[in-house]
Design a protein around this motif. Structure first.
Motif, short mmCIF file in Angstrom:
data_model
loop_
_atom_site.label_atom_id
_atom_site.label_comp_id
_atom_site.label_asym_id
_atom_site.label_seq_id
_atom_site.Cartn_x
_atom_site.Cartn_y
_atom_site.Cartn_z
N THR A 143 0.83 -1.22 0.00
CA THR A 143 0.00 0.00 0.00
C THR A 143 0.86 1.26 0.00
O THR A 143 0.67 2.17 -0.81
CB THR A 143 -0.93 0.01 1.22
OG1 THR A 143 -1.81 -1.12 1.16
CG2 THR A 143 -1.76 1.28 1.27
N SER A 144 1.81 1.33 0.92
CA SER A 144 2.59 2.57 1.08
C SER A 144 3.70 2.73 0.05
O SER A 144 4.20 3.84 -0.15
CB SER A 144 3.16 2.64 2.49
OG SER A 144 2.12 2.75 3.44
N ALA A 145 4.12 1.65 -0.58
CA ALA A 145 5.15 1.74 -1.62
C ALA A 145 4.55 2.10 -2.97
O ALA A 145 5.28 2.41 -3.91
CB ALA A 145 5.92 0.43 -1.72
N SER A 146 3.22 2.08 -3.07
CA SER A 146 2.55 2.38 -4.34
C SER A 146 2.35 3.89 -4.50
O SER A 146 2.28 4.63 -3.53
CB SER A 146 1.19 1.68 -4.40
OG SER A 146 1.34 0.27 -4.32
N SER A 147 2.21 4.31 -5.72
CA SER A 147 1.94 5.72 -6.00
C SER A 147 0.50 6.05 -5.64
O SER A 147 -0.34 5.15 -5.47
CB SER A 147 2.18 6.02 -7.48
OG SER A 147 1.23 5.31 -8.28
N ARG A 148 0.21 7.35 -5.54
CA ARG A 148 -1.15 7.76 -5.20
C ARG A 148 -2.15 7.28 -6.25
O ARG A 148 -3.26 6.85 -5.92
CB ARG A 148 -1.21 9.28 -5.06
CG ARG A 148 -2.54 9.79 -4.51
CD ARG A 148 -2.52 11.30 -4.35
NE ARG A 148 -1.48 11.73 -3.43
CZ ARG A 148 -1.62 11.75 -2.11
NH1 ARG A 148 -2.76 11.35 -1.56
NH2 ARG A 148 -0.63 12.16 -1.34
N THR A 149 -1.76 7.33 -7.52
CA THR A 149 -2.68 6.91 -8.59
C THR A 149 -2.95 5.41 -8.54
O THR A 149 -3.97 4.95 -9.04
CB THR A 149 -2.10 7.26 -9.97
OG1 THR A 149 -0.79 6.67 -10.09
CG2 THR A 149 -1.99 8.78 -10.12
N ALA A 150 -2.03 4.65 -7.92
CA ALA A 150 -2.21 3.20 -7.79
C ALA A 150 -2.85 2.83 -6.46
O ALA A 150 -2.90 1.65 -6.10
CB ALA A 150 -0.87 2.49 -7.92
N GLY A 151 -3.35 3.82 -5.74
CA GLY A 151 -4.03 3.56 -4.47
C GLY A 151 -3.11 3.63 -3.27
O GLY A 151 -3.49 3.20 -2.17
N GLY A 152 -1.92 4.19 -3.44
CA GLY A 152 -0.99 4.27 -2.33
C GLY A 152 -1.43 5.28 -1.28
O GLY A 152 -2.11 6.26 -1.58
N MET A 153 -1.03 5.04 -0.06
CA MET A 153 -1.33 5.94 1.06
C MET A 153 -0.43 5.59 2.23
O MET A 153 0.22 4.54 2.25
CB MET A 153 -2.81 5.86 1.47
CG MET A 153 -3.23 4.50 2.03
SD MET A 153 -5.01 4.43 2.45
CE MET A 153 -5.74 4.16 0.83
N ASP A 154 -0.37 6.46 3.22
CA ASP A 154 0.35 6.15 4.45
C ASP A 154 -0.31 4.98 5.17
O ASP A 154 -1.53 4.81 5.10
CB ASP A 154 0.36 7.35 5.40
CG ASP A 154 1.25 8.49 4.91
OD1 ASP A 154 2.14 8.23 4.08
OD2 ASP A 154 1.02 9.63 5.34
N THR A 155 0.49 4.20 5.89
CA THR A 155 -0.04 3.14 6.76
C THR A 155 0.29 3.49 8.20
O THR A 155 1.42 3.84 8.52
CB THR A 155 0.57 1.77 6.42
OG1 THR A 155 0.24 1.41 5.08
CG2 THR A 155 0.03 0.69 7.37
N LEU A 156 -0.70 3.40 9.07
CA LEU A 156 -0.55 3.71 10.49
C LEU A 156 -0.85 2.45 11.29
O LEU A 156 -1.99 2.00 11.35
CB LEU A 156 -1.52 4.83 10.89
CG LEU A 156 -1.42 6.10 10.05
CD1 LEU A 156 -2.59 7.03 10.33
CD2 LEU A 156 -0.11 6.81 10.31
N TYR A 157 0.19 1.85 11.84
CA TYR A 157 0.05 0.61 12.61
C TYR A 157 -0.07 0.93 14.09
O TYR A 157 0.78 1.65 14.65
CB TYR A 157 1.25 -0.30 12.37
CG TYR A 157 1.27 -1.54 13.23
CD1 TYR A 157 0.58 -2.69 12.86
CD2 TYR A 157 1.98 -1.55 14.44
CE1 TYR A 157 0.61 -3.83 13.66
CE2 TYR A 157 2.00 -2.68 15.24
CZ TYR A 157 1.31 -3.81 14.85
OH TYR A 157 1.34 -4.93 15.65
#
Length: 547
Positions: A71-85
């Protein structure tokens, strides 16, 4: 596969042999993720909120780390976002970041940096420790311990791990779900911790259609069907077979004992749940001997000479070799929970090492032990503990006389006579739990000792051990009669931790047997009085422990 619940070893062996013949497992073993782990990623990909009720030891958090990296390694256009664990404690946060770093390398993801940092909590003007992986995508994975305010002003994919064990899950969920407004996602993972727990209520609301969230249910047998034990064999270099898996499964189910339904098969226990999470107890487990001695009913009628001689042999042959393994340079402590009939007496002797962790030579359980025998054993242990400093003894009810006699013999400054009641639980249990959370506690790999510690429950919002002999009955050594447990070794352990937090008194020059000597007469090796001096080896503040 639907939940099948516990079955026998023979039944499992037969089922696994048949499944292999049918080719159910032939392709999964070489996959990076097991079937149910891959199912987690496909579910979070199409649902904003996913809830997972799971068995222990199934690697679901490991899969969640892979999901976080993708998720976080993907670009914004590919659905990427920060991950908060959000983990239960900082150890979980640190471990999650380590796992994410491993996945990032496996996926050849571009990682800008991995770091530990502090960010400010404006409400309380304090810094919150966290861990972070930055990706070249511009997004990051941040892992921190449980605190709803830590999500304030943030956006992204929230993963709440072992949700049932967070101090304020409803408030944490409220903070996490607020992120959905701007396109975030939430993954909630946990084993169960009582049917009254907020996590179980969330699961029930999903099943009843009150919450429009995706629900994944994974019990231990489902994980095995998807190749869990095969993967374990692969990583450990062992040869997998249906027979070996059946044996391993039986050992795991037997280990959890009465707790297997909740820990492995998603069946919450009645009540608010255990006070000490199972993952904390598992982490604390090591090879500590558990010595059990049951006295014959006729022992009390033997002559005093015979009784004392038998106890002396037991102490010299069994206890002394283990006591001599303790360090002569460290102070020693003892927790002692007294019983006569029904419950057992528990002794928890040991030291606190320079790394702050417990050093426990043995755990001793006595059944049906006459008070005279208990007194002789107690005297022996205290006289052979190196630099004996403090003991806490249960002085509730029957234990009052023996605790008082110990104080008269060894000094009132060294023997705390403890009245165990609701106030004691409220004061001592939070310190005890933090001892586990910070990784300093040590526990024997023993089913009864494990279950004693799980017997501490949240009762009306407070930690307590309720007497429930029917629920805690055990057969002992194949005896026809049934004997109960009442969290006895856990009480002894709490008493030990409480004793160890006290200021150091060097008793290497304490009086010989039969001579009273006060703490101000006990001199250290350099000739200075040590009573009242703070213990300098401690670095963590335990609500009363000297630093």
């Amino acid at each position: 596969m639907s939940h099948i619940g516990p079955i026998s070893q023979a039944e499992w062996n037969k089922m696994r042999g048949e499944s292999l013949t049918q080719g159910i497992l032939t392709s999964k073993i070489e996959d990076i993720l097991l079937g149910y782990q891959g199912g987690l990623l496909s579910t979070t990909a199409i649902n904003q909120v996913t809830v997972v009720e799971k068995s222990r030891r199934t690697g679901m958090t490991w899969a969640a780390a892979a999901d976080a990296v993708l998720t976080s390694a993907s670009s914004r256009t590919a659905g990427g976002m920060d991950t908060l664990y959000i983990g239960y404690n900082l150890d979980m946060a640190r471990e999650f970041i380590d796992t994410c770093a491993m996945w990032a390398k496996a996926f050849s993801s571009a990682v800008a940096s991995v770091e530990e940092f502090l960010f400010k909590d404006d409400k309380e003007d304090e810094a919150i420790q966290a861990f972070r992986i930055r990706f070249d995508s511009g997004f990051e994975i941040t892992a921190l311990s449980s605190r709803p305010r830590s999500l304030r002003g943030r956006q992204g994919y929230v993963i709440i791990d072992e949700a049932a064990f967070h101090d304020d899950l409803p408030e944490l969920l409220k903070a996490a779900l607020a992120l959905l407004i701007w396109g975030g996602k939430v993954l909630i993972i946990s084993t169960h911790d009582g049917d009254g727990n907020a996590f179980n209520q969330l699961v029930e609301d999903i099943r009843k259609g009150r919450k429009p969230y995706a629900l994944i249910s994974l019990d231990f047998d489902q994980a095995l069907h998807d190749g869990l034990y095969q993967r374990i064999c692969q990583r450990q270099g062992k040869t997998w077979s249906p027979e070996a898996e059946a044996k391993w499964r039986e050992e795991i189910v037997a280990f959890y004992g009465d707790a297997a339904d909740e820990e492995l098969y998603l069946i919450p226990t009645k009540g608010s749940g255990a006070y000490l999470p199972a993952h904390l107890l598992d982490r604390a487990m090591t090879d500590i001997p558990v010595i059990r001695k049951t006295f014959d009913p006729n022992f009390v009628m033997m002559s005093e000479t015979v009784r004392q001689a038998e106890i002396e042999r037991f102490c010299n042959d069994v206890l002394l070799p283990l006591l001599t393994t303790l360090s002569p340079s460290l102070p020693s402590y003892l927790g002692y929970d007294i019983a006569r009939n029904g419950d057992l007496s528990g002794f928890w002797p040991g030291q606190i090492g320079r790394d702050m962790a417990e050093i426990i030579p043995f755990i001793l359980e006595l059944r049906n032990a006459p008070f005279g025998a208990q007194r002789q054993i107690l005297w022996f242990i205290l006289k052979h503990l190196p630099r004996f400093t403090k003991a806490r003894i249960d002085a509730t009810g029957l234990g009052a006389q023996l605790a008082e006699e110990a104080a008269q013999e060894f000094g009132f400054e060294r023997i705390d006579q403890v009245k165990i009641g609701s106030g004691w639980y409220e004061t001592e249990m939070p310190l005890f739990k933090r001892f586990f959370e910070d990784g300093f506690a040590r526990l024997s790999k023993d089913l009864d000792v494990y279950n004693d510690h799980r017997a501490v429950k949240m009762v009306r919002g407070k930690p307590y051990i309720e007497r429930s002999d029917d629920a805690n009955e055990r057969k002992v050594d194949g005896a026809k009669g049934r004997q109960s447990r009442h969290g006895d070794t856990a009480i002894a352990h709490v008493l030990f931790v409480g004793a160890s937090k006290f200021q150091f008194v060097d008793m290497s020059h304490a009086r010989s047997s039969g001579q009273a000597r006060s703490s101000t007469q006990a001199m250290s090796d350099d000739g200075q009085q040590m009573f009242g001096r703070e213990r300098r080896t401690r670095r963590t503040n335990y609500s009363g422990i000297s630093q």
